[in-house]
Scaffold this motif. Sequence first.
Motif, PDB file in Angstrom:
ATOM      1  N   THR A  14      -9.912  33.778 -22.421  1.00  0.00           N
ATOM      2  CA  THR A  14     -10.861  34.823 -22.023  1.00  0.00           C
ATOM      3  C   THR A  14     -10.359  36.144 -22.591  1.00  0.00           C
ATOM      4  OG1 THR A  14      -9.688  35.092 -19.910  1.00  0.00           O
ATOM      5  CG2 THR A  14     -11.679  33.712 -19.905  1.00  0.00           C
ATOM      6  N   GLY A  20      -6.731  29.773 -18.035  1.00  0.00           N
ATOM      7  CA  GLY A  20      -6.462  28.958 -19.220  1.00  0.00           C
ATOM      8  C   GLY A  20      -5.234  29.444 -19.980  1.00  0.00           C
ATOM      9  N   TYR A  84      -8.593  22.673 -18.532  1.00  0.00           N
ATOM     10  CA  TYR A  84     -10.038  22.456 -18.455  1.00  0.00           C
ATOM     11  C   TYR A  84     -10.607  21.989 -19.803  1.00  0.00           C
ATOM     12  CZ  TYR A  84     -14.997  23.393 -18.152  1.00  0.00           C
ATOM     13  OH  TYR A  84     -16.348  23.250 -18.194  1.00  0.00           O
ATOM     14  N   PHE A 218      -8.356  32.885  -5.655  1.00  0.00           N
ATOM     15  CA  PHE A 218      -7.764  33.231  -6.955  1.00  0.00           C
ATOM     16  C   PHE A 218      -8.318  32.340  -8.064  1.00  0.00           C
ATOM     17  CE2 PHE A 218      -4.554  33.905  -3.639  1.00  0.00           C
ATOM     18  CZ  PHE A 218      -4.311  35.254  -3.796  1.00  0.00           C
ATOM     19  N   THR A 219      -8.354  32.870  -9.287  1.00  0.00           N
ATOM     20  CA  THR A 219      -8.643  32.027 -10.455  1.00  0.00           C
ATOM     21  C   THR A 219      -7.463  32.137 -11.418  1.00  0.00           C
ATOM     22  OG1 THR A 219     -10.135  33.829 -10.960  1.00  0.00           O
ATOM     23  CG2 THR A 219     -11.105  31.662 -10.773  1.00  0.00           C
ATOM     24  N   GLY A 220      -7.246  31.058 -12.132  1.00  0.00           N
ATOM     25  CA  GLY A 220      -6.140  31.041 -13.080  1.00  0.00           C
ATOM     26  C   GLY A 220      -4.853  30.503 -12.483  1.00  0.00           C
ATOM     27  N   GLY A 222      -4.301  27.534 -10.967  1.00  0.00           N
ATOM     28  CA  GLY A 222      -4.044  26.140 -11.321  1.00  0.00           C
ATOM     29  C   GLY A 222      -3.414  26.054 -12.706  1.00  0.00           C
ATOM     30  N   ASP A 223      -3.938  26.835 -13.630  1.00  0.00           N
ATOM     31  CA  ASP A 223      -3.426  26.840 -15.008  1.00  0.00           C
ATOM     32  C   ASP A 223      -2.004  27.395 -15.052  1.00  0.00           C
ATOM     33  OD1 ASP A 223      -5.989  25.982 -15.727  1.00  0.00           O
ATOM     34  OD2 ASP A 223      -6.707  28.041 -15.866  1.00  0.00           O
TER      35      ASP A 223
END
Length: 297
Positions: A14, A20, A84, A218-220, A222-223
């Motif tokens: 992104t 990612g 992903y 939250f996002t990101g 897991g990555d």
Amino acid sequence: PSETGRVLSIQSHTVQGYVGNKSAVFPLQLLGYDVDPINSVQFSNHTGYPTFKGQVLNGQQLWDLIEGLEANDLLYYTHLLTGYIGSVSFLNTILEVVDKLRSVNPNLTYVCDPVMGDEGKLYVPEDLVSVYCKKVVPVASMLTPNQFEAELLTKLRIGSETDGREACNILHAAGPSKVVITSINIEGNLLLIGSHQKDKEHAPEQFKILIPRIPAYFTGTGDLMTALLLGWSNKYPDNLDKAAEIAVSSLQALLQRTVNDYTSAAFDPQSSSLEIRLIQSQDDIRNPKLTFKAHKY
Ligand code: ATP
Ligand code: PLP
Ligand code: MG
Ligand code: NA
Ligand code: MG
């Protein structure tokens, strides 16, 4: 700790924010790894925002990059990392990449985050599930599913710690010697379950880490978690519990900083467009303080 390595990381990019490759490459570099990113998509921002724009790489375009590297003898990697993946054709090309990299380095470690969904919801096309089950799990060295993904891969409903451990056993039998179920929801808190099958003669060594749930989305993470697990499990190849303790300690320090920063800026931490404070947390990644303990079963 032993030496580091060279990682091929095939994940999303992104422009703004951290998911990612944007949340995996920098931490792995901080831990001393050479990281070569292939961006499976290039989006303006992560998909938790009201809108996004950008481009998606197809399987042929991925293969072109691999052929370019091969033509210059640049395909030696110690690790492949994938997150992903949005289509069956791209996932099938990843399988060809695994074969190709292993033909150059038979000891290649393939760390696979089988991203398919969360909290009972699938967010990839349904036909990906059987490709992960039948073709990807068998060639993965380490797998980092969440609770829902572990259920999809094992066809086991995970309602307890015991179920989580059993899911790890099923996954070991299918391929990977290291499995970390990165989060199981138990009474509002999170439980990580790790499992290392060191040889076929003995039962896997298993452990859990209890993680209090922070009331934010939250996002990101897991990555980032999978990247940290790759980084630390390679430094402590026989101590997955120690690697997970360090990874969780770093990540939780970062999440705490993220929440504190948003709260002091009077921003709602429940917002789905919250961005993790990755750069600001570089000391927590490089020199983590051990604040979480793994409990062996
Ligand atoms: P993936 O999406 O990669 O398949 P996942 O669902 O486990 O896996 P996340 O939900 O992002 O990914 O969680 C990854 C890690 O981030 C968890 O193991 C946990 O340590 C941490 N984490 C995520 N959200 C929270 C939260 N609200 N409170 C505390 N820890 C969290
Ligand atoms: N990749 C992209 C493009 C995304 O938009 C997101 C989440 O919004 C992710 C990956 C996954 O992030 P996480 O690490 O939280 O699972
Ligand atoms: Mg989750
Ligand atoms: Na995960
Ligand atoms: Mg995720």
